[in-house]
Scaffold this motif. Structure first.
Motif, PDB file in Angstrom:
ATOM      1  N   ALA A  47       0.863  -1.187   0.000  1.00 57.05           N
ATOM      2  CA  ALA A  47       0.000   0.000   0.000  1.00 57.05           C
ATOM      3  C   ALA A  47       0.893   1.227   0.000  1.00 57.05           C
ATOM      4  CB  ALA A  47      -0.881  -0.008   1.244  1.00 57.05           C
ATOM      5  N   ILE A  54       5.645   4.206   1.385  1.00 62.94           N
ATOM      6  CA  ILE A  54       5.061   3.013   2.002  1.00 62.94           C
ATOM      7  C   ILE A  54       5.303   3.011   3.514  1.00 62.94           C
ATOM      8  CG2 ILE A  54       5.355   1.662  -0.131  1.00 62.94           C
ATOM      9  CD1 ILE A  54       7.385  -0.049   1.582  1.00 62.94           C
ATOM     10  N   GLY A  59      11.099   4.938   9.020  1.00 60.80           N
ATOM     11  CA  GLY A  59      10.490   3.607   8.914  1.00 60.80           C
ATOM     12  C   GLY A  59       9.206   3.448   9.722  1.00 60.80           C
ATOM     13  N   THR A  89      10.595  -5.491   8.245  1.00 60.06           N
ATOM     14  CA  THR A  89       9.157  -5.337   8.505  1.00 60.06           C
ATOM     15  C   THR A  89       8.751  -6.156   9.723  1.00 60.06           C
ATOM     16  OG1 THR A  89       8.724  -4.967   6.168  1.00 60.06           O
ATOM     17  CG2 THR A  89       6.862  -5.696   7.485  1.00 60.06           C
ATOM     18  N   ASP A  93       7.080  -3.636  12.391  1.00 56.73           N
ATOM     19  CA  ASP A  93       5.618  -3.567  12.474  1.00 56.73           C
ATOM     20  C   ASP A  93       5.108  -4.593  13.487  1.00 56.73           C
ATOM     21  OD1 ASP A  93       6.142  -1.964  10.348  1.00 56.73           O
ATOM     22  OD2 ASP A  93       4.878  -3.032   8.902  1.00 56.73           O
ATOM     23  N   SER A 106      15.875 -13.281   6.267  1.00 49.60           N
ATOM     24  CA  SER A 106      16.936 -12.575   6.983  1.00 49.60           C
ATOM     25  C   SER A 106      18.255 -13.308   6.793  1.00 49.60           C
ATOM     26  CB  SER A 106      16.617 -12.505   8.475  1.00 49.60           C
ATOM     27  OG  SER A 106      17.698 -11.934   9.173  1.00 49.60           O
ATOM     28  N   THR A 107      19.265 -12.601   6.345  1.00 50.75           N
ATOM     29  CA  THR A 107      20.526 -13.261   5.995  1.00 50.75           C
ATOM     30  C   THR A 107      21.130 -14.056   7.149  1.00 50.75           C
ATOM     31  OG1 THR A 107      20.938 -11.268   4.757  1.00 50.75           O
ATOM     32  CG2 THR A 107      22.686 -12.888   4.783  1.00 50.75           C
ATOM     33  N   ASN A 207      22.080  -9.358   0.170  1.00 51.14           N
ATOM     34  CA  ASN A 207      21.132 -10.203   0.892  1.00 51.14           C
ATOM     35  C   ASN A 207      20.912 -11.529   0.173  1.00 51.14           C
ATOM     36  OD1 ASN A 207      19.482  -7.220   1.715  1.00 51.14           O
ATOM     37  ND2 ASN A 207      20.552  -8.521   3.144  1.00 51.14           N
ATOM     38  N   LEU A 208      19.986 -12.300   0.699  1.00 50.96           N
ATOM     39  CA  LEU A 208      19.727 -13.615   0.118  1.00 50.96           C
ATOM     40  C   LEU A 208      19.196 -13.480  -1.299  1.00 50.96           C
ATOM     41  CD1 LEU A 208      18.009 -15.132   3.244  1.00 50.96           C
ATOM     42  CD2 LEU A 208      20.354 -15.444   2.486  1.00 50.96           C
ATOM     43  N   GLU A 228       4.889  -8.878   0.689  1.00 47.89           N
ATOM     44  CA  GLU A 228       4.256  -7.636   1.161  1.00 47.89           C
ATOM     45  C   GLU A 228       5.250  -6.513   1.421  1.00 47.89           C
ATOM     46  OE1 GLU A 228       1.025  -7.452   3.771  1.00 47.89           O
ATOM     47  OE2 GLU A 228       0.562  -9.578   3.657  1.00 47.89           O
ATOM     48  N   GLY A 230       9.279  -5.267   3.264  1.00 46.95           N
ATOM     49  CA  GLY A 230       9.117  -3.839   3.082  1.00 46.95           C
ATOM     50  C   GLY A 230       9.907  -3.300   1.907  1.00 46.95           C
ATOM     51  N   ARG A 232      13.041  -2.671   1.108  1.00 46.94           N
ATOM     52  CA  ARG A 232      14.209  -3.333   0.519  1.00 46.94           C
ATOM     53  C   ARG A 232      13.829  -4.631  -0.179  1.00 46.94           C
ATOM     54  NH1 ARG A 232      18.052  -2.638   5.612  1.00 46.94           N
ATOM     55  NH2 ARG A 232      16.047  -2.046   6.507  1.00 46.94           N
ATOM     56  N   VAL A 233      12.901  -5.347   0.391  1.00 43.89           N
ATOM     57  CA  VAL A 233      12.458  -6.594  -0.251  1.00 43.89           C
ATOM     58  C   VAL A 233      11.757  -6.281  -1.571  1.00 43.89           C
ATOM     59  CG1 VAL A 233      10.740  -8.438  -0.052  1.00 43.89           C
ATOM     60  CG2 VAL A 233      12.378  -8.074   1.778  1.00 43.89           C
ATOM     61  N   SER A 236      14.360  -5.422  -4.132  1.00 44.40           N
ATOM     62  CA  SER A 236      15.190  -6.509  -4.673  1.00 44.40           C
ATOM     63  C   SER A 236      14.353  -7.445  -5.547  1.00 44.40           C
ATOM     64  CB  SER A 236      15.950  -7.251  -3.576  1.00 44.40           C
ATOM     65  OG  SER A 236      15.107  -8.048  -2.823  1.00 44.40           O
TER      66      SER A 236
HETATM   67  N1  NDP Z   1       2.870   0.024   3.049  1.00 35.63           N
HETATM   68  C1  NDP Z   1       3.085  -1.264   2.923  1.00 35.63           C
HETATM   69  O1  NDP Z   1       2.354  -1.966   2.213  1.00 35.63           O
HETATM   70  C2  NDP Z   1       4.221  -1.899   3.668  1.00 35.63           C
HETATM   71  C3  NDP Z   1       5.119  -1.127   4.332  1.00 35.63           C
HETATM   72  N2  NDP Z   1       6.158  -1.725   5.006  1.00 35.63           N
HETATM   73  C4  NDP Z   1       7.113  -0.847   5.684  1.00 35.63           C
HETATM   74  O2  NDP Z   1       8.421  -1.118   5.189  1.00 35.63           O
HETATM   75  C5  NDP Z   1       9.375  -0.803   6.220  1.00 35.63           C
HETATM   76  C6  NDP Z   1      10.400  -1.904   6.342  1.00 35.63           C
HETATM   77  O3  NDP Z   1      11.155  -1.966   5.147  1.00 35.63           O
HETATM   78  P1  NDP Z   1      12.727  -2.248   5.200  1.00 35.63           P
HETATM   79  O4  NDP Z   1      13.308  -1.564   6.378  1.00 35.63           O
HETATM   80  O5  NDP Z   1      13.285  -1.941   3.874  1.00 35.63           O
HETATM   81  O6  NDP Z   1      12.827  -3.803   5.568  1.00 35.63           O
HETATM   82  P2  NDP Z   1      12.380  -5.127   4.788  1.00 35.63           P
HETATM   83  O7  NDP Z   1      11.137  -5.635   5.417  1.00 35.63           O
HETATM   84  O8  NDP Z   1      12.405  -4.933   3.317  1.00 35.63           O
HETATM   85  O9  NDP Z   1      13.555  -6.146   5.228  1.00 35.63           O
HETATM   86  C7  NDP Z   1      14.843  -5.967   4.721  1.00 35.63           C
HETATM   87  C8  NDP Z   1      15.769  -6.996   5.331  1.00 35.63           C
HETATM   88  O10 NDP Z   1      15.427  -8.298   4.868  1.00 35.63           O
HETATM   89  C9  NDP Z   1      16.609  -9.070   4.757  1.00 35.63           C
HETATM   90  N3  NDP Z   1      16.766  -9.594   3.386  1.00 35.63           N
HETATM   91  C10 NDP Z   1      17.191 -10.843   3.097  1.00 35.63           C
HETATM   92  N4  NDP Z   1      17.221 -11.040   1.799  1.00 35.63           N
HETATM   93  C11 NDP Z   1      16.816  -9.912   1.209  1.00 35.63           C
HETATM   94  C12 NDP Z   1      16.677  -9.514  -0.136  1.00 35.63           C
HETATM   95  N5  NDP Z   1      16.927 -10.320  -1.152  1.00 35.63           N
HETATM   96  N6  NDP Z   1      16.285  -8.244  -0.397  1.00 35.63           N
HETATM   97  C13 NDP Z   1      16.007  -7.392   0.598  1.00 35.63           C
HETATM   98  N7  NDP Z   1      16.120  -7.715   1.918  1.00 35.63           N
HETATM   99  C14 NDP Z   1      16.532  -8.971   2.215  1.00 35.63           C
HETATM  100  C15 NDP Z   1      17.773  -8.165   5.132  1.00 35.63           C
HETATM  101  O11 NDP Z   1      18.006  -8.377   6.506  1.00 35.63           O
HETATM  102  P3  NDP Z   1      19.343  -9.167   6.995  1.00 35.63           P
HETATM  103  O12 NDP Z   1      20.374  -8.122   7.129  1.00 35.63           O
HETATM  104  O13 NDP Z   1      18.980  -9.840   8.263  1.00 35.63           O
HETATM  105  O14 NDP Z   1      19.637 -10.110   5.882  1.00 35.63           O
HETATM  106  C16 NDP Z   1      17.207  -6.775   4.934  1.00 35.63           C
HETATM  107  O15 NDP Z   1      17.816  -5.828   5.753  1.00 35.63           O
HETATM  108  C17 NDP Z   1       8.587  -0.612   7.501  1.00 35.63           C
HETATM  109  O16 NDP Z   1       8.541   0.776   7.771  1.00 35.63           O
HETATM  110  C18 NDP Z   1       7.202  -1.130   7.166  1.00 35.63           C
HETATM  111  O17 NDP Z   1       6.193  -0.440   7.880  1.00 35.63           O
HETATM  112  C19 NDP Z   1       6.322  -3.080   5.023  1.00 35.63           C
HETATM  113  C20 NDP Z   1       5.446  -3.891   4.362  1.00 35.63           C
HETATM  114  C21 NDP Z   1       4.329  -3.356   3.606  1.00 35.63           C
END
Ligand code: NDP
Ligand SMILES: Nc1nc(O)c(N)c(N[C@@H]2O[C@H](COP(=O)(O)O)[C@@H](O)[C@H]2O)n1
Length: 282
Positions: A47, A54, A59, A89, A93, A106-107, A207-208, A228, A230, A232-233, A236
């Protein structure tokens, strides 16, 4: 209250057993012939505000969806085998993620430098702090609580072009956190990490690998995932073109905090565009 939009009802229709639809008679209909049948199918969904945010500053979780579209999101979750989020996320959240198996990526399951300075490993295992775990331990009447899967990879032996000096220590820390998560009912699934991680690469690259993650999920019987977030996901998955469908809810709000209050007037579809009228309150 109206039901889900017709386009989604026909998109996620569950086909009767026995109907032979190629390549698999499974829930998700958009992109029925996926380019790669060895991985889970991906619905990338999020959303956003009308100014394309988003999340809020630092954050902060934004509640963008209205009642109906949040219900639609919950319904859409039930149409997938898994709900996929990044650990950012999961930690940020206070989420429920009801309706399908939550998959958290999560890596190293290691200290996660999030703005509230809580590590994923401290937060995730404790039901009192995380709604999802509460639902797992105290399932709701509709029986939605399912233990989460955490996708991870042991720390790589090579960083940059050199052998990691403290690899033994990192591995020990990773194993300790994995054990804590497993003791807290999570299933930890391993994926093949990148062969080496260059320290200068941007974080998402290190990341993974999403494709490997989706392959592992498919092997575990997860045919479809709703990714869904956040930020960074989403980034990627999009940059690796790993979305079979994109479903975006745009809410008539501004994400920036400094904008004065707005009064919502109306939303109208204008051809393929969404027209949103708001009144600025002085
Ligand atoms: N409006 C909406 O619909 C939504 C909004 N959000 C918001 O998004 C924000 C969170 O986003 P963000 O901080 O970017 O975190 P993410 O939820 O995108 O998580 C990112 C973490 O996931 C791990 N990871 C592992 N593999 C990958 C990959 N291939 N690509 C990316 N990440 C990977 C890493 O952690 P590690 O270092 O452990 O590997 C990375 O730091 C929050 O504020 C939340 O409220 C979230 C969902 C929906
Ligand atoms: N569709 C949607 N609209 C919003 O306004 C959101 N903030 C989100 N966020 C995602 O949904 C999770 C929270 O929902 P539940 O409490 O689990 O029902 C949150 O963690 C994000 O993944 N989504």
């Amino acid at each position: 209250m109206r039901g889900p939009p017709q386009i989604l009802v026909s998109t996620f229709v569950v086909l009767p057993v026995g109907i032979d639809v190629q390549p698999e008679p499974h829930r998700f209909q958009i992109g029925l012939v996926p380019s790669d049948n060895t991985r889970s199918r991906v619905t990338l969904t999020f959303a956003q505000s009308i100014d394309a945010k988003i999340a809020g500053t630092g954050g902060r979780q934004l509640f963008l969806s209205g009642e109906e579209s949040m219900k639609m999101t919950h319904w859409m979750r039930t149409m997938h085998d898994g709900i996929f989020i990044g650990v950012g996320t999961a930690v940020n959240d206070n989420l429920q993620l009801n309706g399908a198996r939550p998959v958290i990526v999560s890596t190293c399951i290691t200290i996660h430098p999030i703005n509230r300075s809580i590590s994923a490993v401290r937060l995730l295992p404790f039901p009192a702090q995380n709604t999802h775990f509460q639902y797992y331990h105290h399932p709701r009447p509709i029986g939605v609580g399912v233990s989460p899967w955490v996708i991870s990879a042991p720390p790589p032996k090579i960083e940059g072009f050199f052998a990691s000096e403290d690899h033994g220590e990192k591995l020990q820390r990773w194993e300790a956190r994995r054990d804590v998560l497993q003791a807290a009912s999570a299933t930890v699934i391993l994926v093949e990490p990148r062969q080496y991680v260059h320290p200068d690469l941007p974080p998402a690259t290190s990341n993974l690998p999403p494709r490997a993650v989706l392959r592992s999920l498919r092997e575990e019987g997860i045919h479809s995932v709703m990714v869904e977030g956040g930020a960074r996901v989403i980034q990627s998955f999009l940059s690796e073109r790993l979305a079979d469908a994109l479903i975006v809810t745009t809410s008539p709000v501004l994400g920036r905090e400094q904008i004065p209050s707005l009064e919502y007037i109306q939303t109208e579809l204008f051809g393929r565009d969404i027209l949103v009228a708001l009144k600025l309150l002085s």
